[in-house]
Design a protein around this motif. Structure first.
Motif, mmCIF file in Angstrom:
data_model
loop_
_atom_site.group_PDB
_atom_site.id
_atom_site.type_symbol
_atom_site.label_atom_id
_atom_site.label_comp_id
_atom_site.label_asym_id
_atom_site.label_seq_id
_atom_site.Cartn_x
_atom_site.Cartn_y
_atom_site.Cartn_z
ATOM 1 N N LEU A 1 25.947 44.428 29.282
ATOM 2 C CA LEU A 1 25.578 45.770 28.522
ATOM 3 C C LEU A 1 24.146 45.937 28.876
ATOM 4 O O LEU A 1 23.729 47.059 28.778
ATOM 5 N N GLU A 2 23.326 44.730 28.967
ATOM 6 C CA GLU A 2 21.972 44.734 29.195
ATOM 7 C C GLU A 2 21.432 45.636 30.299
ATOM 8 O O GLU A 2 20.732 46.406 30.605
ATOM 9 N N TYR B 1 22.386 49.089 30.382
ATOM 10 C CA TYR B 1 21.375 49.769 29.581
ATOM 11 C C TYR B 1 20.087 50.298 30.349
ATOM 12 O O TYR B 1 19.530 51.157 30.390
ATOM 13 N N ARG C 1 30.225 53.665 27.755
ATOM 14 C CA ARG C 1 30.471 52.266 27.473
ATOM 15 C C ARG C 1 29.398 51.726 26.406
ATOM 16 O O ARG C 1 29.352 50.656 25.583
ATOM 17 N N LEU C 2 28.141 52.305 26.672
ATOM 18 C CA LEU C 2 27.107 51.925 25.956
ATOM 19 C C LEU C 2 27.247 52.431 24.309
ATOM 20 O O LEU C 2 26.546 51.876 23.306
ATOM 21 N N GLN C 3 28.126 53.375 24.095
ATOM 22 C CA GLN C 3 28.391 53.656 22.932
ATOM 23 C C GLN C 3 28.877 52.638 21.777
ATOM 24 O O GLN C 3 28.759 52.645 20.515
ATOM 25 N N ARG D 1 27.338 49.970 21.665
ATOM 26 C CA ARG D 1 26.180 49.422 21.262
ATOM 27 C C ARG D 1 25.116 50.538 20.672
ATOM 28 O O ARG D 1 24.297 50.913 21.512
ATOM 29 N N LEU E 1 21.330 50.518 21.611
ATOM 30 C CA LEU E 1 21.034 50.591 23.162
ATOM 31 C C LEU E 1 21.364 52.219 23.493
ATOM 32 O O LEU E 1 20.493 52.809 24.442
ATOM 33 N N PHE E 2 22.486 52.655 23.108
ATOM 34 C CA PHE E 2 22.730 54.210 23.375
ATOM 35 C C PHE E 2 21.826 55.153 22.730
ATOM 36 O O PHE E 2 21.392 55.863 23.568
#
Length: 140
Positions: free
Chosen positions: A24-25, A28, A53-55, A57, A60-61
């Motif tokens: 995820l990082e 991002y 996909r970032l939603q 987190r 990050l989103f």
């Protein structure tokens, strides 16, 4: 877990969580760098899928959305100033300021410019906030 290997199962789950956070990082960073690409304001399906996909987190989103807005704002301000002072390529259309003596035409020309710019930005932001449901992107 019932066979007595609880610690092994927990270790595997912990390792998978570390891998997921790392992925995820990276996602991002990739999305953030793509949103900084001010030369290409178009949002492709790959970026839309990454943002979906970032939603999961929200922090990050939100950072990626903020990054996109900052860069697009600076581009739009520059383009608006160019439309006011320089006009289009080769002077066609003429700069908006050439009609500053007539307030109604002056304001109308500025509103026409905004009317052309806003739908593109709205479309791009809608693509960024799509949500993925059952492997299909849907509008939130």
């Amino acid at each position: 877990m019932q066979s007595g290997f609880q610690s092994l199962a927990c270790d595997i789950m912990e390792q998978m969580t570390i891998y997921q956070e790392g992925a995820l990082e990276k996602l991002y960073r990739w999305a953030q760098n793509h949103c900084r690409n001010v030369d290409n304001p178009d949002i492709g399906p790959l970026v839309a899928k990454a943002m979906a996909r970032l939603q999961d987190r929200p922090i990050l989103f939100q950072y990626v959305i903020d990054e996109y807005c900052i860069y697009r704002r600076s581009i739009l301000v520059g383009e608006f100033i160019n439309a006011l002072t320089r006009g289009g390529p080769s002077g066609n259309p003429a700069p908006i300021e050439t009609r500053a003596h007539d307030i109604q035409i002056y304001v109308t020309d500025m509103l026409v410019w905004l009317n052309k710019a806003i739908p593109v930005e709205k479309q791009n932001l809608n693509l960024l906030i799509l949500k993925e449901v059952n492997n299909k992107l849907v509008t939130v």
